[in-house]
Design an enzyme around this catalytic site. Sequence first.
Site, PDB file in Angstrom:
ATOM      1  N   ALA A   9       0.810  -1.219   0.000  1.00 19.89           N
ATOM      2  CA  ALA A   9       0.000   0.000   0.000  1.00 19.89           C
ATOM      3  C   ALA A   9       0.845   1.271   0.000  1.00 19.89           C
ATOM      4  CB  ALA A   9      -0.942  -0.002   1.190  1.00 19.89           C
ATOM      5  N   THR A  10       2.026   1.225   0.599  1.00 19.24           N
ATOM      6  CA  THR A  10       2.877   2.421   0.591  1.00 19.24           C
ATOM      7  C   THR A  10       3.201   2.808  -0.850  1.00 19.24           C
ATOM      8  OG1 THR A  10       3.834   1.836   2.722  1.00 19.24           O
ATOM      9  CG2 THR A  10       5.097   3.369   1.370  1.00 19.24           C
ATOM     10  N   ASN A  34      -5.953   3.465  10.691  1.00 15.37           N
ATOM     11  CA  ASN A  34      -5.185   2.320  11.194  1.00 15.37           C
ATOM     12  C   ASN A  34      -4.971   2.337  12.704  1.00 15.37           C
ATOM     13  OD1 ASN A  34      -3.655   4.515   9.759  1.00 15.37           O
ATOM     14  ND2 ASN A  34      -2.002   3.702  11.016  1.00 15.37           N
ATOM     15  N   GLN A  90      -6.773  -0.530   5.470  1.00 19.96           N
ATOM     16  CA  GLN A  90      -7.374  -1.166   6.655  1.00 19.96           C
ATOM     17  C   GLN A  90      -8.828  -1.569   6.413  1.00 19.96           C
ATOM     18  OE1 GLN A  90      -5.799  -2.015   9.427  1.00 19.96           O
ATOM     19  NE2 GLN A  90      -3.860  -0.948   9.096  1.00 19.96           N
ATOM     20  N   SER A 112      -3.409  -3.698   0.423  1.00 15.25           N
ATOM     21  CA  SER A 112      -2.235  -4.520   0.613  1.00 15.25           C
ATOM     22  C   SER A 112      -2.615  -5.936   1.056  1.00 15.25           C
ATOM     23  CB  SER A 112      -1.442  -3.844   1.737  1.00 15.25           C
ATOM     24  OG  SER A 112      -0.115  -4.218   1.724  1.00 15.25           O
ATOM     25  N   ALA A 113      -1.828  -6.946   0.645  1.00 10.48           N
ATOM     26  CA  ALA A 113      -2.189  -8.335   0.974  1.00 10.48           C
ATOM     27  C   ALA A 113      -1.916  -8.696   2.428  1.00 10.48           C
ATOM     28  CB  ALA A 113      -1.414  -9.291   0.064  1.00 10.48           C
ATOM     29  N   HIS A 114      -0.853  -8.096   3.016  1.00 12.36           N
ATOM     30  CA  HIS A 114      -0.466  -8.590   4.344  1.00 12.36           C
ATOM     31  C   HIS A 114      -1.377  -8.128   5.477  1.00 12.36           C
ATOM     32  CE1 HIS A 114       1.687  -5.121   6.340  1.00 12.36           C
ATOM     33  NE2 HIS A 114       1.675  -4.675   5.111  1.00 12.36           N
ATOM     34  N   THR A 121       9.081  -7.358 -13.057  1.00 12.76           N
ATOM     35  CA  THR A 121       8.538  -8.711 -13.141  1.00 12.76           C
ATOM     36  C   THR A 121       7.566  -8.962 -11.994  1.00 12.76           C
ATOM     37  OG1 THR A 121      10.541  -9.490 -14.188  1.00 12.76           O
ATOM     38  CG2 THR A 121       9.195 -11.166 -13.093  1.00 12.76           C
ATOM     39  N   CYS A 134       4.391   2.544  13.227  1.00 14.37           N
ATOM     40  CA  CYS A 134       5.429   3.432  12.694  1.00 14.37           C
ATOM     41  C   CYS A 134       5.841   4.472  13.720  1.00 14.37           C
ATOM     42  CB  CYS A 134       4.946   4.186  11.465  1.00 14.37           C
ATOM     43  SG  CYS A 134       4.021   3.171  10.360  1.00 14.37           S
TER      44      CYS A 134
HETATM   45  C1  LIG Z   1      -3.888   2.955   6.294  1.00 13.03           C
HETATM   46  C2  LIG Z   1      -2.601   2.385   5.841  1.00 13.03           C
HETATM   47  N1  LIG Z   1      -2.054   2.803   4.684  1.00 13.03           N
HETATM   48  C3  LIG Z   1      -0.893   2.315   4.216  1.00 13.03           C
HETATM   49  C4  LIG Z   1      -0.185   1.366   4.919  1.00 13.03           C
HETATM   50  C5  LIG Z   1       1.103   0.834   4.357  1.00 13.03           C
HETATM   51  O1  LIG Z   1       0.918  -0.486   3.905  1.00 13.03           O
HETATM   52  P1  LIG Z   1       2.103  -1.420   3.408  1.00 13.03           P
HETATM   53  O2  LIG Z   1       2.689  -2.011   4.639  1.00 13.03           O
HETATM   54  O3  LIG Z   1       1.444  -2.466   2.571  1.00 13.03           O
HETATM   55  O4  LIG Z   1       3.052  -0.606   2.633  1.00 13.03           O
HETATM   56  C6  LIG Z   1      -0.698   0.916   6.137  1.00 13.03           C
HETATM   57  C7  LIG Z   1       0.054  -0.060   6.956  1.00 13.03           C
HETATM   58  O5  LIG Z   1       0.102   0.018   8.159  1.00 13.03           O
HETATM   59  C8  LIG Z   1      -1.938   1.419   6.598  1.00 13.03           C
HETATM   60  O6  LIG Z   1      -2.483   1.003   7.735  1.00 13.03           O
END
Ligand SMILES: Cc1ncc(COP(=O)(O)O)c(C=O)c1O
Length: 405
Positions: free
Chosen positions: A73-74, A154, A182, A202-204, A243, A329
Amino acid sequence: MKFPIFLDNHSTTPMDPRVLDTMLPYFCEKFGNAASRNHPFGWEAEEAVERARQQIAQLIHADAKELVFTSGATESDNLALKGVLEMYKEKGDHIITSATEHRAVLDTAKSLESKKGVKVTYLPVDKYGMVNPDDVRNAITDKTILISIMMANNEIGTINPIKEIGKIAKEKGILFHCDATQGVGKIPVNVQEMGIDLMAFSAHKIYGPKGVGALYVRKKAPRVRLAPIIDGGGHERGMRSGTLPVPLIVGFGKACELCEQEMPTESVKLAGLRDRLQDGIMKHLDEVYLNGHPTQRLPHNLNISFAYVEGESLLMGVKEIALSSGSACTSATLEPSYVLRALGVGSDLAHSSIRFGLGRFNTAEEVDYTAKRIIEIVTKLREMSPLYEMAKEGIDLKSVQWTAH
Ligand SMILES: Cc1ncc(COP(=O)(O)O)c(C=O)c1O
């Protein structure tokens, strides 16, 4: 019960074993490059990627062709903001976002401000952490080209009125990006009904693997165009070269399929566990405050401030439970959470906040254990706190004249 107990599911989630099973063949046996167009290894990999694209698109009610795979997601947030600003710079140079966004959005916006001279409006939120759609409307100027508002926070789990904001963006002809990292997989997401043009996830965070995410990029009404931030072989319709990580994408697809199937029961189960945790704690402790919206919140989120207790000390006291004070973070620094400060929570209470993030594999037994331990440690820490004692004696702490002697 197995220790340590994981209650930090907003930071990441354990991978679902069913996801791992679908990924395994794509490491050694089916290892082809999805861009290899002239042999069966490539075709097999491409087929797997396209199947995953369908599974992911279905969860968010998009077309599979509207997904761009990223590393998470970042990267998706970076691509959305930087890609739109670069592509549409002739139209304007103003972004609207909110003060409680994840740093993936805030730091990208700040970088655009300092390096590209972009103007950014950081909207305030109400005491529950919610963005007011009227504030979005009022912040729009003839130079606004992007609105970026998160789906759910988050730290505090507050869910924003995305549909209303999407409607305003559409009315004004401005692109709407939503960081739904989220939200996806936890609450129903429909990019059509919500009027979303770009969406990061994001997948994780949804029991899939780390290192893969997606950016939804609307293809029709309007067709969104993006300047890439990574150049190369022209993968992902030129928007993100490199890739494709086939096993990760296969896992991401399976994770989305499982979320789609299980969300109706899972969200009820998680909200039940969350309420059990909240009631268990709140019934036995005074001066505890819920952060975030009481009802418009993610089913698995609970964020509480324990007055007269340092969040970090509380975490040290319950080392067998994985929790977070503020977001992962910001917990590296001892700054109070900027999200809580934006809600108007005072520095003391912001420092005393704990985020509980429940997930698919948590049990009622773990929740009851956690409530019991939190009550024990908070009680013990307060017994050692002169401030708590004074407050209990009815002394107004704000009126106390502290001296350095
Ligand atoms: C709202 C939100 N955006 C972006 C991210 C970043 O996600 P990623 O770890 O997949 O880069 C997070 C991860 O904590 C998140 O909670």
